[in-house]
Every structure is written in structure tokens, then in C-alpha cells.
Write a protein that holds these residues in place. Structure first.
Motif, PDB file in Angstrom:
ATOM      1  N   ASP A   1      14.774  10.033   1.622  1.00 53.74           N
ATOM      2  CA  ASP A   1      15.922  10.100   2.522  1.00 53.74           C
ATOM      3  C   ASP A   1      17.177   9.971   1.650  1.00 53.74           C
ATOM      4  OD1 ASP A   1      17.956   9.804   4.318  1.00 53.74           O
ATOM      5  OD2 ASP A   1      17.037   8.184   5.462  1.00 53.74           O
TER       6      ASP A   1
ATOM      7  N   TYR B   1       9.551   7.159   2.835  1.00 52.11           N
ATOM      8  CA  TYR B   1       9.663   8.605   2.656  1.00 52.11           C
ATOM      9  C   TYR B   1      11.040   8.927   2.084  1.00 52.11           C
ATOM     10  CZ  TYR B   1      12.102   7.980   7.119  1.00 52.11           C
ATOM     11  OH  TYR B   1      12.952   7.542   8.107  1.00 52.11           O
TER      12      TYR B   1
ATOM     13  N   HIS C   1       2.282  17.523   2.938  1.00 54.67           N
ATOM     14  CA  HIS C   1       1.894  16.809   1.730  1.00 54.67           C
ATOM     15  C   HIS C   1       1.027  15.615   2.108  1.00 54.67           C
ATOM     16  CE1 HIS C   1       5.690  18.888   0.708  1.00 54.67           C
ATOM     17  NE2 HIS C   1       5.145  19.038  -0.494  1.00 54.67           N
TER      18      HIS C   1
ATOM     19  N   GLN D   1       6.001  12.359   1.942  1.00 55.25           N
ATOM     20  CA  GLN D   1       7.090  13.154   1.384  1.00 55.25           C
ATOM     21  C   GLN D   1       8.072  13.637   2.432  1.00 55.25           C
ATOM     22  OE1 GLN D   1       7.554  13.502  -1.993  1.00 55.25           O
ATOM     23  NE2 GLN D   1       5.942  11.939  -1.905  1.00 55.25           N
ATOM     24  N   SER D   2       7.802  13.378   3.704  1.00 56.62           N
ATOM     25  CA  SER D   2       8.741  13.770   4.759  1.00 56.62           C
ATOM     26  C   SER D   2       8.516  12.899   5.985  1.00 56.62           C
ATOM     27  CB  SER D   2       8.557  15.242   5.137  1.00 56.62           C
ATOM     28  OG  SER D   2       7.344  15.434   5.853  1.00 56.62           O
ATOM     29  N   ARG D   3       9.564  12.776   6.809  1.00 57.05           N
ATOM     30  CA  ARG D   3       9.415  12.000   8.041  1.00 57.05           C
ATOM     31  C   ARG D   3       8.448  12.686   8.996  1.00 57.05           C
ATOM     32  NH1 ARG D   3       8.268   9.148  11.633  1.00 57.05           N
ATOM     33  NH2 ARG D   3       9.489   7.450  12.561  1.00 57.05           N
ATOM     34  N   ASP D   4       8.363  14.009   8.973  1.00 57.76           N
ATOM     35  CA  ASP D   4       7.404  14.710   9.820  1.00 57.76           C
ATOM     36  C   ASP D   4       5.975  14.317   9.472  1.00 57.76           C
ATOM     37  OD1 ASP D   4       9.298  16.029  11.295  1.00 57.76           O
ATOM     38  OD2 ASP D   4       9.169  17.907  10.168  1.00 57.76           O
ATOM     39  N   ASP D   5       5.672  14.292   8.181  1.00 55.62           N
ATOM     40  CA  ASP D   5       4.323  13.890   7.775  1.00 55.62           C
ATOM     41  C   ASP D   5       4.049  12.431   8.129  1.00 55.62           C
ATOM     42  OD1 ASP D   5       3.869  16.418   6.797  1.00 55.62           O
ATOM     43  OD2 ASP D   5       4.147  15.879   4.686  1.00 55.62           O
TER      44      ASP D   5
END
Length: 802
Positions: free
Chosen positions: A306, A304, A48, A65-69
Motif C-alpha cells: 500500500d 499487503y 499471487h 501482494q494485493s488487497r484483492d488476494d
């Protein structure tokens, strides 16, 4: 004549054109390597969109939208602002700096390559969980995309005539290895080697005395202080019968002596919620490291989803370490956390007993083992490669010789792949102090003091780091024979064995690289060159002097430059000069008679008392150093301020057997120290009255490449040469290129009231609007907000369609 004039004019025009062309090309290349601040970028590998907001100082807010992003975007930003410094951080432990800087870096590379830390990093990455590998891979892809999307390669590679190499996932493990090197003595364990040399040259009672800790200054969180030092009697050692009493040897020993060395350290402290204005606990953290441009840390705010966070949205702010995807120190709305170097004992020298019939074999408990040999090729810019043969034992690489010539292998936790992971990222999700302390024993990082404060008012301390060795059968301060059964490291401490303090009755916690615990806990951690404790004691006393706290009160303690440690030395100097009827000493007596009690830049009395202490140390210790240096010319005193207890005890008890025979009594030695200060500093322009602390404590905070450029250009890259307050043995640590790499004060849940100061700025590009931003506030100690200010620039990373 006219023809000659036209020729000269044409030449001048040509020169101007060439200069303008060179300057223009340089500006074009420099501008092309600036980070993109506004607009949109299509990138692969994110799920995202991620919004990258920057305020006027370049403090970054990443929203995704995510910790990976978020990890990908953080890598992208790190690379665009700091790729060259990230490259140095991975190359340093890998022993690969010579590829950039040529033969000048070869000695450093040789030392580090012996540890084969790139192979360790590869093993560490291979052992990570799939989730952590994925996080590193996302960060790696963000880094490489960030570099690729610069119009020009980072300007430092233009200057060095090299090319940036792609970031690899295991390179993050090398960045952690660089911190091991910085915080664990550069992987050399010189301290223990020097203690071994002392023991080989001097009687044991004298060595034990000279390296005694100083209970006067210790301020542990728990347990008793150390025993008072005991000077050896004449039967054990008498300097009057020493084999080295000649002046030349003592002069040589004096010339290499300094009591004012800097060691990576830090302060952190916390107060419980019942002592704060908000009811949440408060944390202060300032990590003391070598200072450079840009700073080692990069300020960021990460936002983000959580489910464990308030309102389901994680909002964490603090400092990151370019080269890693973690928030190293910060606050997440529920906890705030900070680190100081523990200075526990994390390495040991092992005697390698070679087979006299086959030097490639060495003795082990079950018989003989074969030394592993590795050919390490060090590539050198502008020169032929250097091949280094590394001899490796089961305990570690062979790095040195014992005092009798026996080979020594260094067993060091940083050579263990399991000592590296990304568990620091778990602190972002911790919801309370106790949960953060539970995470601490799992962290793959150099063992640190972790202090945590939470929004409910709780505070706690423990050791962070998953590699505390369990020792048996030997004295860690001496090279040992681990070929004997039941001798050496037998495993690693379990979490239940880690010392831990939660919610102390007084509502205060503090660490400053000092001894934190006693008894069995201290035996587990060991002493790896801990601070004398004066800084920790002063912080403790400052905390106990108040009963209510706001963030600004913690900053006041961080900036405390009162000279508590030197006060007794000022009194000693005045006592020494009270009956020294020498006109030349009059100005010194007068200028130090009124004690300002602060290490401020304009202070003359602090400078002179500081110099007097150093001279006394030199004169008192020179005979011992000379005796050691006669056998070991490269000997240096081990540890920061480790001789303070011995020197002060000698001054107070005046043992004649430990007095340099050149002096009739200890008073004569003190007078000579005063003479040395007066003559050395008084001969300089303006005399003693012009010798301020700021004259020598002047900032030298430089870009890594500034020394390689013409003076005016290099000066343009560096921070101003400000006169700095502060010194080693007080909370406000300050030296020309060493000090607080950040100052943070925050109550979790009240980050809007938090403080963050940082030297050196966010960006490494001198055309960036963020180059050096915030530095002046750091110099002056002005509180600046922890949270980013109003958004001035916005870049959006959009996922590539499909």
C-alpha cells in the motif's frame, strides 16, 4: 445358562461396536470439517500466493501482494473456521432460518421477511462501484473455495440434516443487515410503539415525566445536559383517582418488569498523544453484544502493499466480521479506530390512511397510491412452506397498528439499498485521524460513534454511517401522517452537517451509547433509546483521574466494575432500614451497611442493593404499567433504564399524587421493597449471606446448536459457566450471555504494545486447537497481545497455473 450368557455377551459386544462406530463416525465427520492449517492449496482467482499464518490461539496473519488476494484468502479462512455462523448471519435478516431449524424459527422469519432484506441486499450490491463489487466477488469466491476444500461439510449441517448453500456476493450485504437488526431494535421499533401506548393511556405530562432522560448521569462530549424531570401535579394526574388500582392488575404489571435488560452497545474512548507514554494517541474499544461460541468477531492481521502505508506495506490488525471482507475495528500503523452504537433515531412509524372505498390504496401528498403486495414464501424444514403477504408503502412495509387501529408502516434506514457499502475498508488506508473522520459519513453501516486515534497524537469523534434522515413536519416519537405536505423524511444529512469533534482541549474523548451532543446536533441525530449515561460518565471520570496513559491503563478502565451508579441506592437502603424495626430486615441492613462499591462475583452487598433498586422500580411504576396494560397487554417499558430519572425524582420529592394508594407514604413503599428482597432472597439456601452477584451473573455463552444436543454434549460445546463481574451501568458490562465481545487497547504505530481480549475463541469446530482459545483471559481480564504470537501453522494459497 451358558447359552444365555453368550447371547448377552454378544449383545453387549454388538452394542459396544455400534457405539464405537457411531462415535468414530462422528469423530471422522467432525475432524473432516476442521480448517486446513498447514501445507499448500491451489486455488483459482488469486493473482499471487497468499500466506496464511496462525499462532497458537488461531489468530490469523494474511500476507499477500494485493488487497484483492487478501480478501479472497480472508473469505477462505472465514469459511473454513466459521461458515455455519456466516450462514446464520445472512439467513437471519433474509428470514430464512426456518430452512435450517424448522417451525421453531418461523416467527423470527416472518418478522424479518416483512422487510424483504434480501431484495434490499441485491439492490445494494447492484449499486456498488465496480471496485467494491469486485472486492465482494473475490471474497465470495474465497468463501466458496474454503467450504469446497473441507474434507467434510461443516459439522453443523450434519447435525441439522441440511446442506451448506453457496455464498453469494450480496450475502455480505445481508450480514450488514444483521447488524442493523441487532443494533436498531430488531427492525420492530418497539420503543416508539410503547411510547405511543403510554400516550394513549396516560396524560401527556405524566408520560413526559416517566420517559425523561436523567441529567444526573449524562456525560456528553459537547452541549448541555437534559433538563431535570418535572413530576406532574395533582391537577394533571392523580393516581388516587386512577381507574386501575386493583391488586391483580398491579401484580400482572410487576411480573413482567425488569430494570436489568441488556441492549447492544459498547464503550470506546481515546486520549491524545500528549497524555501517553509513546506520544501516539491511544484508543480503547469494547463492543457490547450478545455472546456466543464462537465469538461474532474473528481476529486477523492483514499485510499487503500500500503506497500510503509506512514503508509501502500496509499492516493492519484487529477484528473482522465473518461474512464481510473488512477489518471492522483495528489499527493500521497510522490510525486506530473503534465503534459504539450511537442509538440515534433511525426509524419512524408512519400512519397509513387507507382509502375507505379501496383498502389497497393509501393517502399520499399528491393523492392516492397503491399498496404494493409481495408474496414471500418461507421454506420450512420438515413442514409445508409458509406464504407471507407483505404490504409495502413508499415509506416502508406495514408492520403494526397504531393505538386507534390505523395501519403503521415502518420507515427504517436499513430498508434503503444506499445504506450498504464496503467503505469501512477505506479505514484500513487512512493515514491520519482527520482523514478517517472524512470517510465516516460515507460508510454504509448502522450509524455508529466513531472514535479515532492517530500516530501523531490526534484524536477525533464523529458519527459513522451514510443514512441520517432529515425530518420535517412531525414529532419523531409519535406515529405521524406523512400524507400531509412537507411531512416526513426529506433527504439525508450531508457530511458538513455531521457533528464532529477533533483534538479537544482536555485530550480525552469517550462514548458509551449515551447522548454525545446537544442542541441542533442532538436534534439531527435524535434519541433512539440512548443509554442513561452512567457508564459514559464513569469512563469520563476515570480518564480525567489520570494524566499519563499506556494501553494497560485503558484496559483498567474497561474492567472498571465500581458501583458508582448504585451507591445512592445503597445509601437509600440504609436510610430506609435505619428506623425499620423489623427483625426480619436485620440481616439485609447488616449485609449492606458496608459498601464494597464493586460488582464483583463474590459481592453480596452489590447483589442485594441491585435487587432493592429493582424492587423499588417495580413498586413505584406498577400502577402506571397496570393502567397501560389494561388497554395494551403486551406493553413494555421503553428503553434501557429510561425510568431511573422518574423513579429517583419520586423518591426524593415524594409526590403523593404519584404514590400507589396501597402505601401510606413513600417510606412505606421503600420498606416494602426491602421486605420483598429479604423474603425472596432470604428463603433460598444459605439465606441472604449466600446471595452473591456471581450466583446470578453466571456465564451462559453457548454454541448456537448446543441446546439441541444431549446435555453432556451441549455442555462440551459451551464455555464454562464462570461467575462474572460487571453490570450494565458501569464500564465493565457483564451479563450471562452479553458483554464485551472484544477489548482492544492500542496506540497506532505501537501495535506491539497493544492489547486484545476476546471470548468464545476463533473456530466453531470443537476439535480445533482454537476452540475457545483466549476465553479464560477474557473472563479474568488478563491482557493478551494484539499482534499474533509466534507462527505455529502455515497454509499457502497458490494461484492455479495458467
Amino acid at each position: 445358562m451358558k447359552r444365555r450368557f453368550r447371547w448377552v455377551r454378544a449383545l453387549l459386544v454388538l452394542i459396544v461396536i455400534v457405539v464405537v462406530g457411531i462415535v468414530g463416525t462422528g469423530w471422522w465427520l467432525l475432524a473432516g470439517s476442521r480448517a486446513q492449517l498447514n501445507g499448500e492449496r491451489r486455488v483459482a482467482d488469486i493473482g499471487h500466493a497468499v500466506t496464511i499464518d496462525r499462532d497458537a490461539s488461531g489468530v490469523v496473519t494474511l500476507t499477500g501482494q494485493s488487497r484483492d488476494d487478501i480478501g479472497y484468502a480472508l473469505g477462505y479462512v472465514h469459511a473454513q473456521e466459521r461458515f455455519f455462523e456466516m450462514d446464520l448471519m445472512r439467513r437471519l435478516p433474509a428470514g430464512e432460518l426456518s430452512e435450517l431449524f424448522g417451525p421453531a424459527a418461523l416467527d423470527t422469519d416472518i418478522n424479518h421477511r416483512r422487510h424483504r432484506l434480501r431484495a434490499v441486499a441485491q439492490g445494494a450490491y447492484a449499486a456498488l462501484t465496480p471496485e467494491q463489487k469486485h472486492a465482494l466477488d473475490m471474497y465470495r469466491d474465497g468463501v466458496n473455495a474454503g467450504v469446497a476444500n473441507l474434507r467434510e461439510k461443516p459439522w453443523e449441517y450434519v447435525l441439522t440434516g441440511t446442506q451448506p448453500q453457496p455464498w453469494r456476493s450480496e450475502d455480505t450485504m445481508l450480514v450488514i443487515a444483521a447488524m442493523y437488526l441487532d443494533l436498531n431494535g430488531d427492525g420492530r421499533e418497539a420503543r416508539k410503539l410503547n411510547i405511543a401506548r403510554m400516550r394513549a393511556a396516560l396524560p401527556a405530562p405524566l408520560v413526559d415525566f416517566l420517559i425523561s432522560p436523567d441529567p444526573t448521569w449524562e456525560a456528553p462530549l459537547a452541549g448541555n445536559v437534559s433538563q431535570s424531570p418535572v413530576a406532574p401535579d395533582p391537577a394533571a394526574y392523580d393516581l388516587r383517582r386512577s381507574p386501575v388500582n386493583d391488586g391483580a392488575a398491579k401484580i400482572a404489571a410487576l411480573s413482567a418488569f425488569s430494570t436489568n435488560e441488556t441492549y447492544p452497545g459498547s464503550n470506546n474512548f481515546a486520549v491524545a498523544g500528549n497524555l501517553t507514554h509513546s506520544g501516539a494517541a491511544l484508543l480503547a474499544n469494547d463492543m457490547h453484544l450478545g455472546l456466543r461460541v464462537p465469538n461474532i468477531w474473528f481476529r486477523a492481521r492483514l499485510r499487503y502493499p500500500d503506497p500510503t502505508a509506512p514503508n509501502g506495506q500496509r499492516d493492519a490488525v484487529g477484528v473482522t466480521l465473518p461474512g464481510t471482507p473488512a477489518l471492522v475495528v483495528g489499527s493500521n500503523g497510522q490510525i486506530a479506530w473503534g465503534f459504539t452504537n450511537s442509538y440515534g433515531d433511525w426509524s419512524d412509524w408512519v400512519r397509513v390512511l387507507r382509502d375507505p372505498h379501496d383498502p389497497n390504496r393509501y393517502k399520499v401528498p399528491e393523492g392516492w397510491a397503491t399498496i404494493e403486495k409481495h408474496e414471500e414464501v418461507i421454506r420450512i424444514k420438515g413442514a409445508a412452506p409458509h406464504t407471507l403477504e407483505v404490504e409495502e408503502t413508499r415509506w416502508g412495509p406495514i408492520m403494526a397498528k397504531d393505538t386507534d387501529g390505523t395501519s403503521l408502516a415502518l420507515s427504517w434506514i436499513a430498508d434503503q439499498p444506499h445504506a450498504y457499502n464496503l467503505n469501512t475498508m477505506l479505514l484500513e488506508h487512512a493515514t491520519q485521524e482527520s482523514a478517517a473522520l472524512d470517510i465516516a459519513p460515507t460508510l454504509g453501516m448502522p450509524p455508529q460513534n466513531l472514535v479515532v486515534a492517530d500516530s501523531a497524537g490526534h484524536i477525533g469523534w464523529t458519527i459513522a454511517g451514510n443514512s441520517i434522515p432529515l425530518r420535517t413536519g412531525f414529532d419523531p416519537l409519535r406515529p405521524a401522517d406523512w400524507s400531509q405536505p412537507n411531512t416526513g423524511w426529506t433527504g439525508w444529512a450531508a457530511p458538513a452537517q455531521y457533528p464532529r469533534i477533533e483534538n479537544p482541549a482536555e485530550g480525552r474523548l469517550w462514548t458509551a451509547n449515551n447522548r454525545t451532543v446537544g442542541d441542533t446536533a442532538f436534534a439531527l441525530l435524535g434519541n433512539g433509546g440512548q443509554d442513561i449515561g452512567a457508564r459514559a460518565q464513569q469512563i469520563r471520570d476515570d480518564l480525567q483521574a489520570r494524566a499519563d496513559f499506556a494501553p494497560a491503563n485503558l484496559l483498567d478502565i474497561q474492567l472498571d466494575d465500581h458501583a458508582v451508579f448504585l451507591t445512592r441506592w445503597q445509601q437509600l437502603l440504609q436510610q430506609t432500614l435505619s428506623d425499620a424495626h423489623e427483625p426480619a430486615l436485620g440481616p439485609l441492613r447488616q449485609l449492606t451497611s458496608t459498601w464494597g462499591n464493586e460488582a464483583t462475583a463474590p459481592s453480596v452487598d452489590y447483589r442485594l442493593v441491585h435487587a432493592f433498586r429493582e424492587e423499588v422500580h417495580k413498586l413505584a411504576l406498577a400502577p402506571f404499567a397496570a393502567q397501560i396494560k389494561q388497554r395494551f397487554p403486551d406493553f413494555d417499558w421503553p428503553g434501557p433504564g429510561n425510568q431511573e430519572a422518574a423513579v429517583w425524582t419520586m423518591i426524593q420529592t415524594q409526590p403523593v399524587n404519584l404514590l400507589d394508594p396501597a402505601y401510606k407514604d413513600w417510606h412505606a413503599l421503600l420498606v416494602q421493597a426491602a421486605r420483598n428482597v429479604s423474603s425472596t432472597l432470604g428463603q433460598q439456601p444459605g439465606g441472604l449471606a449466600a446471595r452473591t452477584w456471581g450466583e446470578i451473573n453466571r456465564a451462559q455463552i453457548k454454541h448456537p446448536l448446543s441446546r439441541a444436543l444431549p446435555g453432556f454434549v451441549g455442555h462440551f460445546l459451551d464455555m464454562p459457566e464462570d461467575a462474572l463481574p460487571g453490570d450494565n451501568n458501569m464500564p465493565r458490562v457483564g451479563a450471562p450471555s452479553f458483554g464485551a465481545s472484544e477489548r482492544m487497547d492500542v496506540a497506532p504505530g505501537h501495535e506491539d504494545q497493544g492489547i486484545m481480549e476476546m471470548p468464545g475463541g476463533q473456530s466453531d469446530n470443537p476439535l480445533s486447537p482454537f476452540y475457545g482459545t483466549g476465553h479464560e483471559d477474557w473472563v479474568q481480564g488478563h491482557p493478551t497481545p494484539l499482534l499474533p504470537g509466534e507462527t505455529k501453522y502455515t497454509l499457502v494459497l497458490e494461484p492455479t497455473a495458467g
